[in-house]
Motif scaffolding. Structure first.
Motif, short mmCIF file in Angstrom:
data_model
loop_
_atom_site.label_atom_id
_atom_site.label_comp_id
_atom_site.label_asym_id
_atom_site.label_seq_id
_atom_site.Cartn_x
_atom_site.Cartn_y
_atom_site.Cartn_z
N LEU B 30 11.78 3.25 10.86
CA LEU B 30 11.60 4.69 10.66
C LEU B 30 11.98 5.49 11.91
CD1 LEU B 30 8.29 4.63 8.61
CD2 LEU B 30 10.43 5.65 7.85
N GLU B 31 11.66 4.94 13.05
CA GLU B 31 12.01 5.65 14.29
C GLU B 31 13.51 5.84 14.42
OE1 GLU B 31 10.25 4.52 18.02
OE2 GLU B 31 8.41 3.89 17.00
N ALA B 32 14.25 4.87 13.86
CA ALA B 32 15.70 4.91 14.02
C ALA B 32 16.41 5.52 12.82
CB ALA B 32 16.22 3.48 14.25
N CYS B 33 15.68 5.81 11.73
CA CYS B 33 16.35 6.24 10.49
C CYS B 33 15.81 7.60 10.02
CB CYS B 33 16.15 5.19 9.40
SG CYS B 33 16.93 5.64 7.83
N PRO B 34 16.53 8.69 10.29
CA PRO B 34 16.07 10.03 9.88
C PRO B 34 15.91 10.15 8.36
CG PRO B 34 17.95 10.16 11.38
CD PRO B 34 17.81 8.73 11.00
N ALA B 35 16.79 9.51 7.60
CA ALA B 35 16.72 9.62 6.12
C ALA B 35 15.41 9.05 5.60
CB ALA B 35 17.92 8.90 5.50
N ARG B 37 12.68 8.66 7.30
CA ARG B 37 11.57 9.51 7.77
C ARG B 37 11.40 10.71 6.86
NH1 ARG B 37 13.42 8.95 13.04
NH2 ARG B 37 14.11 11.10 13.20
N ALA B 38 12.52 11.29 6.46
CA ALA B 38 12.45 12.46 5.57
C ALA B 38 11.82 12.07 4.23
CB ALA B 38 13.85 13.03 5.35
N GLU B 39 12.26 10.93 3.71
CA GLU B 39 11.71 10.49 2.42
C GLU B 39 10.22 10.20 2.54
OE1 GLU B 39 13.81 7.36 0.43
OE2 GLU B 39 12.27 7.17 -1.11
N LEU B 40 9.84 9.58 3.66
CA LEU B 40 8.42 9.27 3.87
C LEU B 40 7.59 10.55 3.85
CD1 LEU B 40 6.43 6.89 4.75
CD2 LEU B 40 6.67 7.84 7.04
N GLY B 41 8.09 11.59 4.51
CA GLY B 41 7.36 12.86 4.54
C GLY B 41 7.21 13.46 3.15
#
Lengths: 214, 268
Positions: B30-35, B37-41
């Motif tokens: 997640l730290e390395a993958c913005p996509a 992270r966005a989905e997680l949010g």
């Protein structure tokens, strides 16, 4: 519902309250659910009354969300407790009461709809809005009231299997291994199905929020 | 850890239920993958909204119906089966089943004898027992034959006979032996269950306890096996321990039966 900050890293504790799924646990209560069910199995049938008091709300919440039909949900909940009595000898020494209860619940729901030859209906928002909201404050209720109604409708847009796995995943008492046991699938499959169901729920929610009702 | 695998764990991560190496790997991804992270949010928001849905309040009627079911079940546990009219007793006990009753009693006499025979029994006793065994074998064939003859009677008739026996206030050996024979040899599960229930009132008699004990290994119905195990547990007869141990370790036994046997062992 609006998109907020990502708040990363993620929270480390489960939310304290999950749409009424939290149990009214009495810390002075000497018997666990498992012990009570073992007592029922051993012939102390009154212990089922205590289990009913502890689990009727989360079970009914699960069934209402699963079926979208409050009357059917109460009938099914009744059948679940009757089957606990009838099949008490099948409760295992190493069993999890919660997992066993939801295993019975999904079977009872399937039987109910097999008998009535109908499928779960969409939730009637008018009926659901009659129930008091115990969680957020008044301003939060006002802000979230409409979203809640849309979310109910989005939930009703999911297929029965998607609803089932998603709702089961919301019980703190159930690990994904137990959810997989209830659904009779692998843990990996339960995780994948729950994620897809959640993503679908969000998709339907956003669609309904924009006024694109299905 | 790739995006697809990370998605599988998102719900547990949001709930704070993801620990160990899998959790570390997901967090690193997640730290390395913005996509992701966005989905997680987004998914966290949706889950939070789902968790906020109010739970419906169960109606008082649900409680009434469930507690009524508990009361019904309690009554059914404590109530004896309705006895059949006593006039039917004669038709069941005489004359055909008299022979069966005698055979059953003789067989049980043998079992009790072997159970009580001292390890160092003298030659005469052993010879006597061998002779008895031979007679029991012959009688066993006769019993089997008689039971086959009994097949002409419906299971309902046989059940009525058992229930009539249960209604006898002070049953003699003949009545008890008839029940024992039904428990051991009747082909109907229902008849065997009711015979066992009728025998429960006479569990203080060793002949009754022993009959249940020797019938248990031959019993094929899990329902009757469970009832027999409950019976033996209630008698607190330590002599039942070996049979229960064998049952709890046997292959091909219903798991409920196995667990019941293990439980009963702790109650003896």
């Amino acid at each position: 519902m609006t998109t907020g900050s990502l708040d990363f890293p993620v929270q480390l504790r489960p939310p304290e309250r999950r749409f009424g799924l939290s149990l009214p646990v009495d810390r002075t209560e000497p018997s666990s659910d498992h012990e009570l069910m073992l007592a029922v199995r051993g012939g102390e049938l009154d212990a089922l009354g205590e289990l009913f008091e502890r689990h009727q709300r989360p079970l009914l919440g699960f069934l209402v969300n699963l079926t979208g039909d409050r009357t059917a949900a109460e009938d099914i909940a009744q059948t679940v407790f009757q089957r606990m009595l009838k099949y008490r000898h099948t409760y295992r020494d190493d069993g999890s009461f919660t997992a066993w209860m939801y295993h019975l619940a999904r079977r009872c729901a399937a039987d109910h709809y097999r008998k009535s030859s109908s499928q779960p209906a969409a939730v009637d928002p008018a009926e659901l809005s009659e129930h008091a909201d115990e969680g957020p404050t008044a301003p939060e209720r006002a802000a979230h009231g409409e979203d809640r109604e849309i979310l109910r409708r989005a939930l009703a847009c999911l297929g029965p299997d998607e609803r089932e796995v998603l709702l089961l995943s919301r019980f703190q008492e159930l690990s994904f291994a137990q959810v997989a046991g209830v659904l009779e699938c692998s843990v990996g499959a339960a995780r994948v199905r729950a994620h897809r169901a959640l993503a679908e729920l969000r998709r339907h929610f956003l669609k309904l929020q924009k006024g694109a009702c299905p | 850890m790739n995006c697809e695998k990370t998605r599988e764990y998102m719900i547990e991560l949001i709930d704070g239920r993801l620990a160990g190496p899998a959790g570390d790997e997901v967090r690193a991804h997640l730290e390395a993958c913005p996509a992701c992270r966005a989905e997680l949010g987004e998914l966290r928001e949706t889950l939070a909204a789902l968790d906020r849905l109010p739970a419906p309040e169960p109606s008082p009627r649900l409680r009434e119906r469930v507690l009524a079911a508990v009361e019904r079940e309690k009554r059914s546990l404590h109530s004896a089966p309705t006895p059949a009219p006593l006039t039917r007793r004669r038709s069941w006990l005489f004359p055909a089943t008299q022979a069966l009753a005698a055979c059953g009693l003789l067989a049980l006499g043998f079992f009790i004898g072997t159970r009580r025979a001292p390890p160092g029994a003298d030659l005469a006793t052993q010879r006597e027992l061998a002779d008895l065994r031979s007679r029991v074998d012959s009688m066993g064939q006769l019993v089997g034959y008689s039971i086959l003859q009994q097949q002409d009677r419906s299971s309902n008739d046989r059940l009525e006979g058992v229930l009539a026996s249960a209604a006898v206030r002070k049953p003699g050996d003949t009545v008890i032996n008839g029940l024992i024979t039904s428990l051991a040899l009747d082909p109907s599960v229902n008849v065997r269950l009711n015979a066992l229930q009728a025998l429960y009132a006479h569990r203080d008699k060793e002949v009754v306890r022993t009959s249940v004990l020797v019938s248990l290994p031959r019993e094929t119905s899990p329902l009757v096996q469970l009832a027999m195990i409950d019976f033996l547990a209630a008698t607190r007869d330590r002599g039942a321990a070996p049979a229960l141990q064998r049952l709890s370790a046997a292959d091909g036994i219903d798991h409920n039966v196995r667990e019941a046997a293990q439980r009963a062992l702790t109650q003896l």
